[in-house]
Design an enzyme around this catalytic site. Structure first.
Site, PDB file in Angstrom:
ATOM      1  CD  GLU A 193      -4.658  -3.381  -0.857  1.00 41.48           C
ATOM      2  OE1 GLU A 193      -3.976  -3.102   0.123  1.00 41.48           O
ATOM      3  OE2 GLU A 193      -5.236  -2.513  -1.677  1.00 41.48           O
ATOM      4  CG  ASN A 224     -10.608  -5.765  -3.781  1.00 38.97           C
ATOM      5  OD1 ASN A 224     -10.832  -5.981  -5.060  1.00 38.97           O
ATOM      6  ND2 ASN A 224     -10.336  -4.494  -3.278  1.00 38.97           N
ATOM      7  CG  HIS A 273      -4.894   0.768  -8.385  1.00 40.87           C
ATOM      8  ND1 HIS A 273      -6.033   1.734  -8.366  1.00 40.87           N
ATOM      9  CD2 HIS A 273      -5.619   0.140  -7.379  1.00 40.87           C
ATOM     10  CE1 HIS A 273      -6.853   1.673  -7.512  1.00 40.87           C
ATOM     11  NE2 HIS A 273      -6.642   0.492  -6.824  1.00 40.87           N
ATOM     12  CD  GLU A 309      -9.556  -0.917  -5.035  1.00 42.71           C
ATOM     13  OE1 GLU A 309      -8.755  -0.369  -4.968  1.00 42.71           O
ATOM     14  OE2 GLU A 309     -10.109  -1.678  -3.993  1.00 42.71           O
ATOM     15  CG  ASP A 367      -6.605   3.953 -10.964  1.00 39.28           C
ATOM     16  OD1 ASP A 367      -5.870   3.039 -10.681  1.00 39.28           O
ATOM     17  OD2 ASP A 367      -7.007   4.516  -9.754  1.00 39.28           O
TER      18      ASP A 367
HETATM   19  O1  9MR Z   1      -8.723   5.972  -2.697  1.00 41.58           O
HETATM   20  C1  9MR Z   1      -8.269   5.746  -1.659  1.00 41.58           C
HETATM   21  C2  9MR Z   1      -7.504   7.017  -1.044  1.00 41.58           C
HETATM   22  O2  9MR Z   1      -8.397   8.237  -0.967  1.00 41.58           O
HETATM   23  C3  9MR Z   1      -6.927   6.743   0.288  1.00 41.58           C
HETATM   24  O3  9MR Z   1      -6.234   7.891   0.566  1.00 41.58           O
HETATM   25  C4  9MR Z   1      -5.866   5.559   0.248  1.00 41.58           C
HETATM   26  C5  9MR Z   1      -5.222   5.049   1.306  1.00 41.58           C
HETATM   27  O4  9MR Z   1      -4.581   3.805   1.464  1.00 41.58           O
HETATM   28  O5  9MR Z   1      -6.887   4.287  -0.088  1.00 41.58           O
HETATM   29  C6  9MR Z   1      -7.559   4.566  -1.407  1.00 41.58           C
HETATM   30  O6  9MR Z   1      -7.885   3.212  -2.051  1.00 41.58           O
HETATM   31  C7  9MR Z   1      -7.295   2.151  -2.130  1.00 41.58           C
HETATM   32  C8  9MR Z   1      -8.503   1.008  -1.791  1.00 41.58           C
HETATM   33  O7  9MR Z   1      -9.386   1.323  -0.499  1.00 41.58           O
HETATM   34  C9  9MR Z   1      -7.539  -0.212  -1.752  1.00 41.58           C
HETATM   35  N1  9MR Z   1      -6.826  -0.499  -2.924  1.00 41.58           N
HETATM   36  C10 9MR Z   1      -5.857   0.418  -3.136  1.00 41.58           C
HETATM   37  C11 9MR Z   1      -6.604   1.959  -3.270  1.00 41.58           C
HETATM   38  C12 9MR Z   1      -5.718   3.015  -3.515  1.00 41.58           C
HETATM   39  O8  9MR Z   1      -4.634   3.273  -2.730  1.00 41.58           O
END
Ligand code: 9MR
Length: 452
Positions: free
Chosen positions: A164, A205, A241, A269, A271
């Site tokens: 990011e 990513n 997402h 990722e 969803d």
């Molecule tokens: O799925 C992850 C969640 O359990 C955490 O609370 C969150 C914190 O930012 O991160 C989530 O995963 C992220 C991923 O590492 C990077 N892209 C966005 C995802 C969703 O926030």
């Protein structure tokens, strides 16, 4: 794929032989038996793609573990490899969950995607609250990457090295790394990761880069420039997402333009969230959306595959982050496969749910001069369903005017009815009935009904 090292495909094939027996055993489990005539991982493999999921280590037992092991050939630790997880206190390490996930993957013939090394979020507070010179920050980044990537050297297929890095308008995000080291932190992190594990595919990513837009073009320009400078970069992760009904129309074109730069692309990722509660119309739209994403990846050779960000609605970040939103994954909270699951299977060349042991019976319960009331009963004996769909042809001009306990649509003579949100499950030995009103004239013959 990079050619200097054995390709991921070669390495996958080597482990899959050992995995076949495990997968076959696990798919015989009660919950997944209806879902998987052929597990998603095998369908994906036949298309030379990978099918992955993010996982939570503590949940990898019971049904969750069975499905994760049987259906997917690629795992991403959802949180376990983030800096804040592995080094919460400076110099004190916690590798337990990360090690557990890697061991689970190896036992199930799965590849692991490491996630993630240089990010602005989920860093330990000692790091984010510290005051560092550029030299110190640079050393911290190098040491962290050397340690973590080195720990799993030769065991991970890929790393999301940089996560990011961009704002929505395509400018660089102001992070610990950018503010301290400038844009050079990206090449530095990639170079350190390559040194620590020459066999891992190295990715950048990001999210909201699935369609062609300003942010994605910034990413494209960065990857192009890194390639031109000879910085090690093997792939781009499009997180995906997504929001119901909003798969970017330029997704495939976008994947292709990165492929044309000479890098792999992974959907990392995926969803697709909706406003709760879910219903059959939203789940059908979600299935179409999942299929569109899968199709875009399948269509481009250098798209290595798709990872879902959690495979069950009981293990998804969405409801916590977007209150009132959810139901974003392919399995519901009770591990029943949703229409999205079958859409993924179909995009990979598989079929919809098996209806073995279940039948649908049509009857007219009352009839008057211009109208009638009909019903269809779906009954199972020696099988079960987690969702259903029935169809028939009205050959004598009949027309559905209203339905209850199902959503029915008619196009010309063809009628299709799908379960309502509350009656998709038909247990072995159980039945579900829905009804409808229709119009008729002349004759009203009973049609042949197909369940599928
Ligand atoms: O799925 C992850 C969640 O359990 C955490 O609370 C969150 C914190 O930012 O991160 C989530 O995963 C992220 C991923 O590492 C990077 N892209 C966005 C995802 C969703 O926030």
């Amino acid at each position: 794929m990079r050619t200097s090292r054995p390709s991921l495909r070669v390495r996958l094939t080597a482990v899959l032989a050992g995995a076949a027996a495990v997968g076959a055993l696990l798919t015989a489990g009660a919950t997944t038996a209806r879902a998987a005539d052929v597990p998603l991982r095998d369908l994906a493999d036949a298309k030379s793609k990978v099918m992955g999921t993010a996982v939570t280590g503590s949940k990898l037992t019971g049904t969750y573990g069975d499905i994760a092991g049987a259906q997917f050939n690629w795992l991403t630790p959802g949180n376990a490899m983030k800096w804040g997880s592995v080094e919460p206190t400076r110099g004190t390490y916690n590798w337990a969950e990360a090690d557990q996930i890697v061991a689970f993957a190896e036992a199930h013939g799965q590849q692991v995607r490491g996630h993630t090394l240089a990010w602005h979020s989920q860093n330990p507070s000692w790091l984010t609250n510290g005051t560092w010179t550029s030299a110190e920050l640079s050393q911290l980044l190098n040491d962290h990457i050397a340690l973590e990537v080195g720990r799993y050297k030769g065991r991970l297929a890929a790393w999301d090295v940089v996560n990011e890095p961009f704002n929505e308008d395509g400018t660089y995000r102001q992070t610990l790394w950018y503010n301290g080291l400038g844009t050079g932190y990206i090449a530095q992190a990639l170079t350190a990761a390559r040194a620590a594990d020459p066999d891992a595919e190295l990715y950048i990513n990001d999210y909201n880069v699935e369609g062609v837009n300003a942010k994605c073009t910034a990413l494209y320009n960065l990857v192009k420039s890194l390639k031109e400078q000879g910085v090690p970069i093997d792939g781009v992760g499009l997180q995906a997402h997504l929001i119901l009904g909003q798969v970017p129309s330029t997704l495939q074109q976008n994947i292709q333009r990165f492929a044309d730069l000479g890098v792999d692309v992974a959907i990392t990722e995926l969803d697709i969230r909706m406003t709760l509660p879910s219903d059959s119309t939203k789940l059908a739209q979600q299935a179409a959306d999942y299929k569109a994403v899968m199709n875009a990846c399948v269509a481009v050779t250098r798209c290595t595959g798709v990872t879902v960000w959690g495979f069950t609605d009981s293990d998804s970040w969405i409801p916590d982050t977007f209150p009132g939103q959810g139901a974003a994954t392919p399995y519901d909270e009770n591990y029943a496969p949703k229409p999205a699951y079958y859409a993924i299977a179909e995009a990979l060349g598989g079929s919809g749910p098996s209806t073995d042991g279940c039948t649908a019976t049509y009857s007219v319960s009352s009839q008057w001069n211009t109208g009638f009331t009909g019903q269809v009963t779906i009954a199972c004996a020696g099988g079960s369903l987690s969702s259903w769909k029935v169809g028939w042809e009205f050959g004598a001009g009949q027309q559905i005017t209203q339905a209850w306990n199902a959503t029915c649509t008619q196009s010309g003579t063809a009628v299709q009815c799908v379960n309502a949100s509350y009656n998709g499950t038909v247990a072995d030995g159980g039945s579900v009935t829905f009804g409808f009103n229709g119009s008729w004239s002349g004759s009203n013959p009973v049609p042949t009904v197909a369940l599928g």
